[in-house]
Design a protein around this motif. Structure first.
Motif, PDB file in Angstrom:
ATOM      1  N   SER A  20      14.224  30.254  89.584  1.00  0.00           N
ATOM      2  CA  SER A  20      15.077  29.169  89.114  1.00  0.00           C
ATOM      3  C   SER A  20      14.231  28.064  88.504  1.00  0.00           C
ATOM      4  CB  SER A  20      15.907  28.594  90.270  1.00  0.00           C
ATOM      5  OG  SER A  20      16.764  29.572  90.821  1.00  0.00           O
ATOM      6  N   TYR A  21      14.808  27.395  87.491  1.00  0.00           N
ATOM      7  CA  TYR A  21      14.208  26.199  86.900  1.00  0.00           C
ATOM      8  C   TYR A  21      15.200  25.052  87.027  1.00  0.00           C
ATOM      9  CZ  TYR A  21      10.697  29.151  84.567  1.00  0.00           C
ATOM     10  OH  TYR A  21       9.673  30.029  84.294  1.00  0.00           O
ATOM     11  N   ARG A  24      18.597  25.878  88.023  1.00  0.00           N
ATOM     12  CA  ARG A  24      19.324  26.884  87.243  1.00  0.00           C
ATOM     13  C   ARG A  24      18.680  28.251  87.453  1.00  0.00           C
ATOM     14  NH1 ARG A  24      19.095  29.378  82.169  1.00  0.00           N
ATOM     15  NH2 ARG A  24      17.108  28.356  81.688  1.00  0.00           N
ATOM     16  N   VAL A  26      17.384  31.687  86.696  1.00  0.00           N
ATOM     17  CA  VAL A  26      16.960  32.388  85.485  1.00  0.00           C
ATOM     18  C   VAL A  26      16.889  33.893  85.738  1.00  0.00           C
ATOM     19  CG1 VAL A  26      15.129  32.603  83.762  1.00  0.00           C
ATOM     20  CG2 VAL A  26      15.683  30.366  84.711  1.00  0.00           C
ATOM     21  N   LYS A  28      18.012  36.790  88.696  1.00  0.00           N
ATOM     22  CA  LYS A  28      18.942  36.875  89.818  1.00  0.00           C
ATOM     23  C   LYS A  28      18.788  38.212  90.541  1.00  0.00           C
ATOM     24  CE  LYS A  28      22.114  34.155  86.978  1.00  0.00           C
ATOM     25  NZ  LYS A  28      23.402  34.144  86.242  1.00  0.00           N
ATOM     26  N   GLY A  47      17.150  33.036  76.168  1.00  0.00           N
ATOM     27  CA  GLY A  47      17.653  32.474  77.415  1.00  0.00           C
ATOM     28  C   GLY A  47      18.076  33.503  78.435  1.00  0.00           C
ATOM     29  N   GLY A  49      16.091  35.550  80.113  1.00  0.00           N
ATOM     30  CA  GLY A  49      15.118  35.741  81.187  1.00  0.00           C
ATOM     31  C   GLY A  49      13.981  36.669  80.843  1.00  0.00           C
ATOM     32  N   THR A  52      10.471  35.036  81.077  1.00  0.00           N
ATOM     33  CA  THR A  52      10.220  34.726  82.489  1.00  0.00           C
ATOM     34  C   THR A  52       9.749  35.962  83.240  1.00  0.00           C
ATOM     35  OG1 THR A  52      11.889  32.973  82.447  1.00  0.00           O
ATOM     36  CG2 THR A  52      11.237  33.798  84.608  1.00  0.00           C
ATOM     37  N   GLN A  63       7.366  33.647  91.252  1.00  0.00           N
ATOM     38  CA  GLN A  63       8.776  33.838  91.536  1.00  0.00           C
ATOM     39  C   GLN A  63       9.161  33.126  92.823  1.00  0.00           C
ATOM     40  OE1 GLN A  63       6.436  36.142  91.589  1.00  0.00           O
ATOM     41  NE2 GLN A  63       6.597  37.464  93.385  1.00  0.00           N
ATOM     42  N   HIS A 217      21.626  36.872  81.016  1.00  0.00           N
ATOM     43  CA  HIS A 217      21.609  35.784  81.998  1.00  0.00           C
ATOM     44  C   HIS A 217      20.930  36.195  83.309  1.00  0.00           C
ATOM     45  CE1 HIS A 217      23.941  33.215  79.434  1.00  0.00           C
ATOM     46  NE2 HIS A 217      24.931  34.078  79.370  1.00  0.00           N
ATOM     47  N   GLY A 218      19.718  36.727  83.183  1.00  0.00           N
ATOM     48  CA  GLY A 218      18.906  37.003  84.358  1.00  0.00           C
ATOM     49  C   GLY A 218      19.198  38.296  85.073  1.00  0.00           C
TER      50      GLY A 218
END
Length: 391
Positions: A20-21, A24, A26, A28, A47, A49, A52, A63, A217-218
């Motif tokens: 998470s950042y 939020r 990032v 999951k 965006g 992920g 990341t 992590q 979305h992750g």
């Protein structure tokens, strides 16, 4: 690259990774296995992920929870320099004051390799990507493609266990992308190096990937070989991201031995549309399903042409056509709903606003069930719903 199942070994394993950042999420609870020697592409929008994940593998960020394994080593607590990883960044990250030769040699000099071996190794790798004649130049004297080749060689020259690449070709023209992509794939296969490549470009994924993971979305929505992914997406997100915009909402009204009949009921559709579909094990009479048809699976016929009994056909009007390289993209209004077709130029002889038949085989539509339908039967989710968590 073909890897037989019995020979598969894990190159990288991410287990239950969260990140998470600023509150939020990032990543999951992400799980991912990359086979040893595999070229694995992380595909998805900005965006999602992707970068990341690379940073977590490399140890550039830590992590929140979960483990990172390289081979059999748990490297979760190791710093980047202990992980035997080469990293190619999007902006190349070349040292502006060093020549091509010295940029390429940097990692070897850090390891105190003797200069004669450095000379030999740098010359070898520069020749692999055909920039040996540029070795005395500074980065500002190079083209974008040459800079990318230097960045790639700098990452490869120390012969890392893992190679990570973060959208390395996003600033290059199409021809240079294809050339460098072929060079990269050739070197990767020769070295049998486990590689993870981040991109949002579908063409790069097809060119390079042994397998492709689509991130949203992750979370990973689907992992497949490129052809399977593009022609058999399993979720609405994946279908739309890979360009398969034709999503039919339907109800199963009849099931036969090899086929089913479904009633299409998308919102706004003004005509009654029934189509024949290959029978899938998840079908049940009365069940509501989503079906996807890839644009390349659709053909167009003139309104007065004799029907082909082997094909579905839906009456529509051609409302738009756009040039797409060797083909044309066509948009057809079927009565309050649009379908999209990708037709080779030599087969396209239709005028805008012409009435047409939209035609496709019963096996063209496939269900967006989120389930991998081409696994061995004993592991197939659409057959054995109790095994959903095993795959």
């Amino acid at each position: 690259m073909v890897i037989r199942n019995k020979e598969l070994k894990v190159g990288i394993a991410l287990k239950k990774i969260t990140m998470s950042y600023n509150g939020r999420a990032v990543l999951k609870n992400l799980n991912l296995e990359v086979n040893k020697g595999e070229f694995h592409v992380l595909l998805g929008p900005s965006g999602g992920g992707k970068t990341t994940i690379l940073s977590v593998i490399a140890g550039l960020i830590r992590q929140d929870t979960g483990d990172v394994l390289i081979g059999k080593r748990n490297v979760s607590n190791l710093p980047p320099e202990k992980r035997r990883i080469g990293f190619v960044f999007q902006d190349y990250a070349l040292f502006p004051h060093l020549t091509v030769f010295d940029n390429a040699a940097y990692g070897l000099r850090v390891k105190n390799i003797e200069e004669s071996k450095i000379n030999q190794k740098v010359d070898y790798y520069l020749s692999k990507v055909s920039i040996e004649k540029e070795k005395g130049k500074l980065p500002h004297q190079l083209s974008g493609g040459q800079k990318q080749r230097v960045a790639l060689i700098r990452a490869l020259i120390t012969e890392p266990e893992i190679l990570l690449l973060d959208e390395p070709m996003s600033n290059l023209d199409a021809l240079t992308k294809e050339t460098i992509g072929n060079e990269l794939k050739s070197i990767q296969q020769e070295m049998e190096m486990t590689t993870v490549y981040v991109t949002h470009n579908q063409d790069e994924a097809v060119l390079l990937g042994d397998r492709v993971s689509v991130l949203n979305h992750g979370k990973i929505e689907q992992i497949e070989a490129p052809d399977e992914l593009f022609y058999h997406p399993k979720t609405k997100f994946v279908a739309r991201f890979v360009g398969a915009k034709n999503i039919l909402k339907a109800r199963v009204i009849e099931i036969n031995q090899h086929e089913a009949v479904v009633q299409v009921n998308n919102e706004g559709l003004s005509q009654s549309v029934k189509i024949r579909v290959k029978k899938y094990p998840i079908f049940e009479k009365g069940k509501e399903i989503n079906l996807c048809i890839h644009p390349e699976k659709i053909t167009l016929k003139r309104e007065n042409e004799a029907p082909d009994a082997n094909l579905n056909r839906i009456r529509g009007k051609l409302i738009n056509k756009t040039n797409n390289g060797n083909g044309l993209k066509a948009t057809i209004d079927i009565g309050g709903m649009e379908l999209h077709a990708a037709i080779p130029k030599d087969l396209f002889d239709f005028n805008t606003y012409e009435n047409v038949w939209v035609c496709f085989a019963p096996d063209a539509p496939h269900p967006l069930c989120g389930k991998k339908c081409r696994a061995p039967e004993t592991r197939r989710k659409c057959l054995v719903t109790t095994q959903v968590d095993r795959l």
